[in-house]
Design an enzyme around this catalytic site. Structure first.
Site, short mmCIF file in Angstrom:
data_model
loop_
_atom_site.label_atom_id
_atom_site.label_comp_id
_atom_site.label_asym_id
_atom_site.label_seq_id
_atom_site.Cartn_x
_atom_site.Cartn_y
_atom_site.Cartn_z
CB THR A 149 -0.85 3.07 5.05
OG1 THR A 149 -1.86 4.02 4.72
CG2 THR A 149 -1.48 1.92 5.80
N GLY A 150 2.33 2.62 5.48
CA GLY A 150 3.47 1.78 5.86
C GLY A 150 4.17 2.33 7.09
N GLY A 200 0.83 -1.21 0.00
CA GLY A 200 0.00 0.00 0.00
C GLY A 200 0.86 1.25 0.00
CB SER A 201 -0.02 4.72 0.69
OG SER A 201 -0.53 4.67 2.00
CB CYS A 254 3.58 -1.12 -6.57
SG CYS A 254 3.67 -2.87 -6.93
CD GLU A 296 5.15 -3.62 -3.43
OE1 GLU A 296 5.27 -2.36 -3.48
OE2 GLU A 296 4.41 -4.27 -4.15
O1 TXE Z 1 -3.68 3.16 0.30
P1 TXE Z 1 -3.55 2.81 1.83
P2 TXE Z 1 -4.76 4.03 -0.47
C1 TXE Z 1 -0.32 4.19 -3.18
C2 TXE Z 1 -0.74 5.14 -4.27
C3 TXE Z 1 -2.03 5.68 -3.77
C4 TXE Z 1 -1.81 5.70 -2.29
C5 TXE Z 1 -3.05 5.69 -1.44
O2 TXE Z 1 0.20 6.18 -4.38
O3 TXE Z 1 -2.30 6.99 -4.22
O4 TXE Z 1 -1.06 4.54 -2.06
O5 TXE Z 1 -3.86 4.56 -1.66
C6 TXE Z 1 -5.24 -0.24 4.93
N1 TXE Z 1 -3.06 0.61 9.49
N2 TXE Z 1 -0.60 2.81 -3.45
O6 TXE Z 1 -5.24 5.20 0.32
O7 TXE Z 1 -4.20 3.82 2.68
C7 TXE Z 1 -6.40 0.06 4.04
O8 TXE Z 1 -7.61 -0.26 4.67
C8 TXE Z 1 -3.22 -0.55 8.81
C9 TXE Z 1 0.52 1.99 -3.74
O9 TXE Z 1 -5.79 3.13 -0.96
O10 TXE Z 1 -2.12 2.51 2.05
C10 TXE Z 1 -6.08 -0.82 2.83
O11 TXE Z 1 -6.43 -2.17 3.09
N3 TXE Z 1 -3.84 -0.61 7.63
C11 TXE Z 1 0.22 0.58 -3.69
C12 TXE Z 1 -4.55 -0.73 2.75
O12 TXE Z 1 -4.13 -0.31 4.05
C13 TXE Z 1 -4.32 0.53 7.10
C14 TXE Z 1 -1.12 0.10 -4.00
C15 TXE Z 1 -4.00 0.20 1.69
O13 TXE Z 1 -4.45 1.50 1.95
C16 TXE Z 1 -4.17 1.76 7.76
C17 TXE Z 1 -2.16 1.02 -3.67
C18 TXE Z 1 -3.51 1.77 9.01
N4 TXE Z 1 -3.30 2.88 9.70
C19 TXE Z 1 -1.88 2.33 -3.42
N5 TXE Z 1 -4.70 2.73 6.98
C20 TXE Z 1 1.30 -0.39 -4.11
N6 TXE Z 1 2.42 -0.44 -3.39
O14 TXE Z 1 1.10 -1.13 -5.03
C21 TXE Z 1 -5.16 2.12 5.86
N7 TXE Z 1 -4.95 0.79 5.94
#
Ligand code: TXE
Length: 471
Positions: free
Chosen positions: A225-226, A221-222, A277, A243
């Protein structure tokens, strides 16, 4: 709206204790179905079920694990059409790509089953024998995003099971339905509690990362959040694989064959409407070929048939959600305000659905947000350079480090440059190719830990050294 969806806790289909939430089709903005909203209490039940299942699964033999994972692949094959259809509806990608995602998920499942967990003999002398074994960790928490939802859930779940762990998976609240079906499929063949699926908003993810009975979090994810996950996981010292995003640069050297590279550059930049990604997100092109390559990329972009992915002949779907569409739109507007030239595309489509046409932006450079930040959508900035050294420096002058690429007819020269890119994977005359047998992961702010291959599998284990005194 079609069928009903349930959480999967300890092999039971369970309604969400906090009701449901609607999942939207990004092509129509209409609800696809209602997904259950799990409570924190249900998260605890899922973790407990996974913990109980771990007590016996950790004792299973490698052959038993391999057999079960291959059975999951068989079941996935039987329900491939259903999975592809729901991915198109909730994620938005065209049907051919949704089928590729399901095919990839099946192939990855089988490839993961086939991996062997080694026992390393460190010393075998007259006085002692030292072996290093790999033990499973316990309950693994998987948190997935909305871009390749099925494939990424498989990337998390299968190696966890192969190594002897059990899983609680929380898919993105934007694309949860295919993962709930995946959970059903797994639970047709797996023992109770081995894989549990809970859906709902991010506070569930947050609670998972602090949960004392989850031993590892695998997250895609982002970056923000990471970072939150890492901070939240610190008190319980969880193992992490993160990742995160990327802002991959591609460098086209002066000798590159444009006829050969234009199509793969387009495909790997706009893969999944750019929501990948490791897509190519910044393209550096030598001034001698700049105009000619831009022209070719524009021609390919304009051949795309943008529309609802469920319709025949559509090659390019919508952006998955309105938040991401707004990011893309904002970055393109900012580029325009900074003097960039929009060669094609450049505005969201009228009407319903989060459609944004494939957009090529020229006469842009570092220092503009569209180059410096991850766009994660259907727009590619093309940057002119005159000196290769300068291009390498600019490619590396970014906090992300997921992938990178060099495009050239001279493989040796390309390889020398690729080795200098600060990223987890550097491709030559390609980009974004992710394979089940090649470890994949990022450096710098793109995260740490790898997925796939033996190295990826070992991340779901902890080493145990057995030291035998022969004396
Ligand atoms: O991702 P989030 P979002 C990037 C891309 C995009 C940005 C935001 O730049 O614009 O991320 O996307 C869970 N603790 N990528 O907002 O928020 C959430 O419920 C634990 C890159 O959708 O990171 C979801 O299941 N978990 C990427 C997951 O995290 C939490 C792919 C992803 O959400 C949380 C997608 C927390 N505090 C977006 N907050 C890639 N690497 O491929 C949220 N979540």
């Amino acid at each position: 709206m079609n069928r009903e969806y349930n959480l999967i806790i300890g092999r039971q289909a369970v309604a969400g204790a906090e009701g449901t939430f609607n999942v939207l089709n990004p092509a129509t903005e209409q609800p696809v179905a209602a997904s259950p909203q799990a409570s924190l209490e249900q998260l605890n039940q899922a973790v407990e079920a996974a913990q109980t299942a771990f007590e016996s699964w950790k004792l299973s033999t490698h052959a038993e694990r391999q057999r079960m994972i291959n059975k999951i692949a068989d079941q996935l094959e039987k329900r491939a059409d259903e999975l592809a259809a729901i991915i198109v509806q909730e994620q938005g990608k065209p049907m051919f790509l949704a089928k590729a995602e399901v095919g990839g998920a099946i192939a990855w499942t089988r490839a993961t089953a086939a991996l062997e967990v080694p026992v390393e003999v460190i010393e075998d002398s007259d006085s002692k024998r030292i072996e290093m074994h790999r033990k499973p960790l316990g309950v693994v928490g998987s948190i997935t995003p909305w871009n390749w939802p099925l494939m990424i859930a498989v990337w998390h779940i299968m190696p966890a099971l192969r190594a002897g762990n059990t899983v609680v998976c929380k898919p993105s609240e934007l694309t949860p339905l295919n993962t709930l079906i995946l959970g059903e499929i797994i639970n047709e063949v797996a023992p109770a509690g081995l894989v549990n699926i809970i859906t709902g908003e991010s506070r569930l993810g947050s609670a998972m990362t602090a949960h004392p009975d989850i031993q590892k979090i695998v997250f895609t994810g982002s970056i923000p959040t990471g970072q939150a996950i890492m901070a939240n996981a610190a008190p319980t010292l969880k193992r992490l694989t993160l990742e995160l995003g990327g802002n991959d640069a591609g460098i086209v050297l002066p000798d590159a064959d444009l006829d050969a590279i234009a199509m793969p550059i387009f495909q790997t930049s706009f893969l999944n409407m750019g929501q990948t990604c490791a897509a190519l997100k910044r393209l550096y092109v030598h001034e001698s070929q700049y105009d000619a390559l831009c022209e070719r990329l524009v021609a390919i972009a304009e051949q795309q048939n943008v529309g609802n992915g469920a319709e025949e002949g559509v090659t390019f779907g919508p952006v998955q959600n309105s938040k991401q569409l707004n990011i893309v739109n904002e970055l393109v507007e900012d580029a325009r305000d900074n003097g960039a030239q929009i060669l094609t595309g450049g505005a969201p489509a009228e009407g319903s659905g989060y459609f944004y046409p494939p957009t090529i932006v020229a006469e842009i450079s570092d220092g503009v947000r569209l180059v410096d930040e991850e766009q994660f959508g259907p727009v590619l900035p093309v940057i002119r350079y005159s000196d290769v050294e300068d291009a390498v420096r600019r490619a590396n002058a970014n906090s992300n480090g997921l992938g990178g690429s060099v495009w050239s007819s001279d493989i040796e020269q390309a390889q020398r440059i690729a080795a200098r890119l600060e990223c987890g994977t550097a491709w030559i005359n390609n980009h974004a190719e992710i394979l089940p047998h090649a470890p994949f992961g990022g450096c710098k702010m793109s995260g740490f830990g790898v997925e796939f291959g033996l190295e990826g599998l070992l991340e779901y284990t902890s080493p145990q050294v057995i030291n035998i005194n022969k004396g």
